[in-house]
Design an enzyme around this catalytic site. Structure first.
Site: not given
Ligand code: PGA
Length: 259
Positions: A10, A12, A99, A171
């Protein structure tokens, strides 16, 4: 149990088209469909602006394209929104929904998650439906209730066929971007809870639904997580932005299990 593993990056709100193409190409060139005999599916979720060129770059490879969100209507006067059919049109196979960043910063509700997930399935794609409790909810003993209510509302009206085509991502909000990964026991406990819930609601299909863990997944903790019976893969944020780190996660069989 024959669930193939799924590792999703992901991205982002990171990466220009040029940066994204470079990262996607490195991942594509180094990704094989199996790692030590186990089938491993890999997907990357670039920002909307990079989906089309990256989808083109991934053609003919085993790396799938994913989007980070969508709107539930098929088309219309919805300025700024993108439909699931549009995402299918640029080559997406998966769409992340619910999310915690969207829930917290953009007011996404479980009802919206449900509408989006149904629209994604209708467009022939697979939703990656995220659930997870905050630290406050966990400390207050509300973790189980929170997860179940997110599932009950997010998957409202699902048939077993719809569930089969969906992916669930657990998550814990307190583990996202914090460097504080859930312990393997904590992850397994919630993954088992999710599978039990799916089983109670939809029956045997629960055994074939992939449940991913997300939240500070790194090369040094992926193997321990993947060794848990109900952890079928990972949704990776920060560590998906650099090819070497992400590829080490994909090849988790070779990573040291230290967590
Ligand atoms: P992270 O994010 O691996 O940076 O903790 C995971 C996510 O938000 O899907």
């Amino acid at each position: 149990m024959s669930r193939s593993a799924l590792i999703v990056g992901n991205w982002k709100m990171y990466k220009t088209v040029a940066e994204g193409l470079e990262l996607a190409t490195a991942i594509k060139n180094a990704t094989a469909p199996t790692v030590r005999g186990r089938e491993i599916a890999v997907a990357i979720a670039p920002p909307f602006t990079a989906l089309y060129p990256i989808g083109k770059r991934l053609e003919g490879s085993t790396v799938a394209l994913a989007a980070q969100d969508c709107f539930w209507e098929a088309q219309g006067a919805f300025t700024g929104e993108v439909s699931a059919a549009m995402l299918a049109d640029v080559g997406c196979r998966f769409v992340i929904v619910g999310h915690s960043e969207r829930r917290q910063q953009f007011g996404e509700t479980d009802a919206a998650v449900n509408l989006k997930a149904k629209a994604i399935l209708k467009a022939g794609l697979s939703p990656i439906i995220c659930v997870g409790e905050t630290e406050k909810e966990r400390d207050a003993g509300e973790m189980r209730g929170r997860i179940i209510s997110q599932l009950a509302e997010g998957l409202f009206g699902f048939t077993s066929e719809m569930a089969q085509r969906s992916v669930i991502a657990y998550e814990p909000v307190w583990a996202i971007g914090t460097g504080r990964v859930a312990t393997t026991e904590q992850a397994q406990e919630v993954h088992a809870l999710i599978r039990q819930y799916l089983h109670a609601q939809l029956g045997e299909v629960a055994q074939s639904v992939r449940i991913l863990y997300g939240g500070s997944v790194k090369p040094n903790n992926i193997a321990g997580l993947m060794a848990q019976p109900d952890v079928d893969g990972a949704l990776v944020g920060g560590a998906s932005l650099r090819a070497e780190e992400f590829l080490q996660i994909v090849r988790f069989h070779e990573a040291p299990a230290t967590s």
